[in-house]
Design a protein around this motif. Structure first.
Motif, mmCIF file in Angstrom:
data_model
loop_
_atom_site.group_PDB
_atom_site.id
_atom_site.type_symbol
_atom_site.label_atom_id
_atom_site.label_comp_id
_atom_site.label_asym_id
_atom_site.label_seq_id
_atom_site.Cartn_x
_atom_site.Cartn_y
_atom_site.Cartn_z
ATOM 1 N N LEU A 13 0.854 -1.192 0.000
ATOM 2 C CA LEU A 13 0.000 0.000 0.000
ATOM 3 C C LEU A 13 0.891 1.242 0.000
ATOM 4 O O LEU A 13 1.758 1.381 0.862
ATOM 5 N N PRO A 14 0.695 2.160 -0.954
ATOM 6 C CA PRO A 14 1.637 3.266 -1.131
ATOM 7 C C PRO A 14 1.767 4.208 0.058
ATOM 8 O O PRO A 14 2.855 4.699 0.336
ATOM 9 N N HIS A 15 0.659 4.459 0.774
ATOM 10 C CA HIS A 15 0.705 5.415 1.883
ATOM 11 C C HIS A 15 -0.138 4.928 3.057
ATOM 12 O O HIS A 15 -1.250 4.434 2.866
ATOM 13 N N TYR A 16 0.430 5.103 4.248
ATOM 14 C CA TYR A 16 -0.268 4.785 5.492
ATOM 15 C C TYR A 16 -0.196 6.028 6.370
ATOM 16 O O TYR A 16 0.892 6.464 6.752
ATOM 17 N N LEU A 17 -1.352 6.612 6.676
ATOM 18 C CA LEU A 17 -1.418 7.791 7.536
ATOM 19 C C LEU A 17 -1.852 7.342 8.922
ATOM 20 O O LEU A 17 -2.954 6.823 9.098
ATOM 21 N N LEU A 18 -0.974 7.520 9.895
ATOM 22 C CA LEU A 18 -1.242 7.135 11.279
ATOM 23 C C LEU A 18 -1.454 8.398 12.104
ATOM 24 O O LEU A 18 -0.536 9.218 12.243
ATOM 25 N N ILE A 19 -2.646 8.543 12.651
ATOM 26 C CA ILE A 19 -2.960 9.671 13.525
ATOM 27 C C ILE A 19 -2.969 9.116 14.942
ATOM 28 O O ILE A 19 -3.866 8.354 15.321
ATOM 29 N N ASP A 20 -1.948 9.454 15.699
ATOM 30 C CA ASP A 20 -1.720 8.880 17.027
ATOM 31 C C ASP A 20 -2.238 9.842 18.087
ATOM 32 O O ASP A 20 -1.582 10.843 18.413
ATOM 33 N N GLN A 21 -3.406 9.531 18.646
ATOM 34 C CA GLN A 21 -4.020 10.410 19.655
ATOM 35 C C GLN A 21 -3.203 10.472 20.937
ATOM 36 O O GLN A 21 -3.133 11.521 21.574
ATOM 37 N N GLN A 22 -2.593 9.355 21.322
ATOM 38 C CA GLN A 22 -1.854 9.319 22.574
ATOM 39 C C GLN A 22 -0.541 10.101 22.477
ATOM 40 O O GLN A 22 -0.171 10.831 23.398
ATOM 41 N N LYS A 23 0.176 9.960 21.365
ATOM 42 C CA LYS A 23 1.437 10.698 21.174
ATOM 43 C C LYS A 23 1.220 12.082 20.588
ATOM 44 O O LYS A 23 2.151 12.868 20.517
ATOM 45 N N TYR A 45 3.507 7.347 6.346
ATOM 46 C CA TYR A 45 4.470 6.338 5.908
ATOM 47 C C TYR A 45 4.328 6.167 4.403
ATOM 48 O O TYR A 45 3.219 6.139 3.872
ATOM 49 N N SER A 46 5.470 6.027 3.710
ATOM 50 C CA SER A 46 5.452 5.811 2.263
ATOM 51 C C SER A 46 6.654 4.964 1.864
ATOM 52 O O SER A 46 7.493 4.641 2.698
ATOM 53 N N ALA A 77 11.140 -6.086 3.485
ATOM 54 C CA ALA A 77 11.466 -5.597 4.821
ATOM 55 C C ALA A 77 10.222 -5.550 5.703
ATOM 56 O O ALA A 77 10.325 -5.389 6.916
ATOM 57 N N GLU A 78 9.047 -5.675 5.082
ATOM 58 C CA GLU A 78 7.764 -5.614 5.786
ATOM 59 C C GLU A 78 7.615 -4.311 6.557
ATOM 60 O O GLU A 78 7.101 -4.268 7.673
ATOM 61 N N ASP A 79 8.078 -3.219 5.924
ATOM 62 C CA ASP A 79 7.947 -1.914 6.555
ATOM 63 C C ASP A 79 8.047 -0.831 5.481
ATOM 64 O O ASP A 79 8.395 -1.102 4.343
ATOM 65 N N TYR A 80 7.755 0.378 5.901
ATOM 66 C CA TYR A 80 7.892 1.534 5.017
ATOM 67 C C TYR A 80 9.283 2.109 5.171
ATOM 68 O O TYR A 80 9.829 2.144 6.280
ATOM 69 N N MET A 81 9.860 2.566 4.076
ATOM 70 C CA MET A 81 11.217 3.091 4.089
ATOM 71 C C MET A 81 11.269 4.593 4.357
ATOM 72 O O MET A 81 12.317 5.131 4.676
ATOM 73 N N GLU A 82 10.139 5.271 4.225
ATOM 74 C CA GLU A 82 10.103 6.711 4.468
ATOM 75 C C GLU A 82 8.949 7.039 5.405
ATOM 76 O O GLU A 82 7.899 6.393 5.346
ATOM 77 N N ASP A 83 9.184 8.014 6.252
ATOM 78 C CA ASP A 83 8.092 8.520 7.078
ATOM 79 C C ASP A 83 8.306 10.000 7.355
ATOM 80 O O ASP A 83 9.428 10.483 7.395
#
Length: 195
Positions: free
Chosen positions: A141-151, A157-158, A164-170
């Protein structure tokens, strides 16, 4: 034990998937299958929904292309090993409207052509911060937007790396600071309303 009576290593995953798909959850609850674990989450609180409302309004008003939005669409994502494929329900699934991505889609659909998924943290922050991030990256998935209420942060993420099972840029900002959403969105998301 003979070859005829040896257990099929895929049986456990198949039984888990079948049980998950037959699972009845109370109205408003979400059941997901993430990395071989069934995760049931309660209905979100008002702040969670207010953030999604602000995000939806901004995308609708400011995106450079018209975007389709779903807050209930389940995605079937690749998974390796004996575990069945991940079945996740992001807080938002977005794709350009011209693709008509949701037309004719069933309860669960592949993530092909999805531009961005969004999660707003609530009770199980570890799921959104780690498990789902890895699932989305593995699925490409090209982009993951995480809105973290606690932090009180927003992270985009892109550049997913499936191996690697992860995003290389954030890109991360604190609530109140703008964050640039790339094309096809093409605008700076105002996170002040998330505070």
């Amino acid at each position: 034990m003979t070859a005829e009576t040896a257990p099929d290593p895929n049986d456990e995953g198949r039984v888990l998937l079948e049980g998950f798909l037959e699972l009845g959850t109370p109205e408003g609850f979400r059941a997901e299958l993430i990395e071989g674990e069934i995760v049931v989450t309660p209905p979100p609180l008002g702040d969670h929904e207010d953030i999604l409302d602000s995000l939806n309004w901004q995308i609708g008003q400011r995106s450079s292309v018209r975007m389709s939005w779903s807050g209930t669409k389940g995605l079937v994502l690749r998974r390796g090993g004996k575990c069945p494929k991940n079945h996740v329900i992001p807080d938002a699934v977005l794709a350009p409207r011209e693709l008509r991505l949701f037309r004719g889609a069933g309860e669960w659909m592949p993530p092909d052509e999805v531009t961005m998924v969004v999660e707003v943290t609530s009770s199980r922050t570890d799921i959104d911060r780690k498990a789902k991030r890895h699932c989305y990256a593995k699925a490409g998935l090209p982009h993951y937007l995480l809105i973290d209420q606690q932090k009180r942060t927003v992270t985009l993420y892109s550049a997913p790396d499936e191996r690697a099972e992860d995003y290389m840029e954030d890109q991360r900002v604190l609530f109140g600071k703008p964050i640039d959403l790339p094309e096809p969105f093409g605008f700076a998301l105002d996170t002040a309303e998330f505070e």
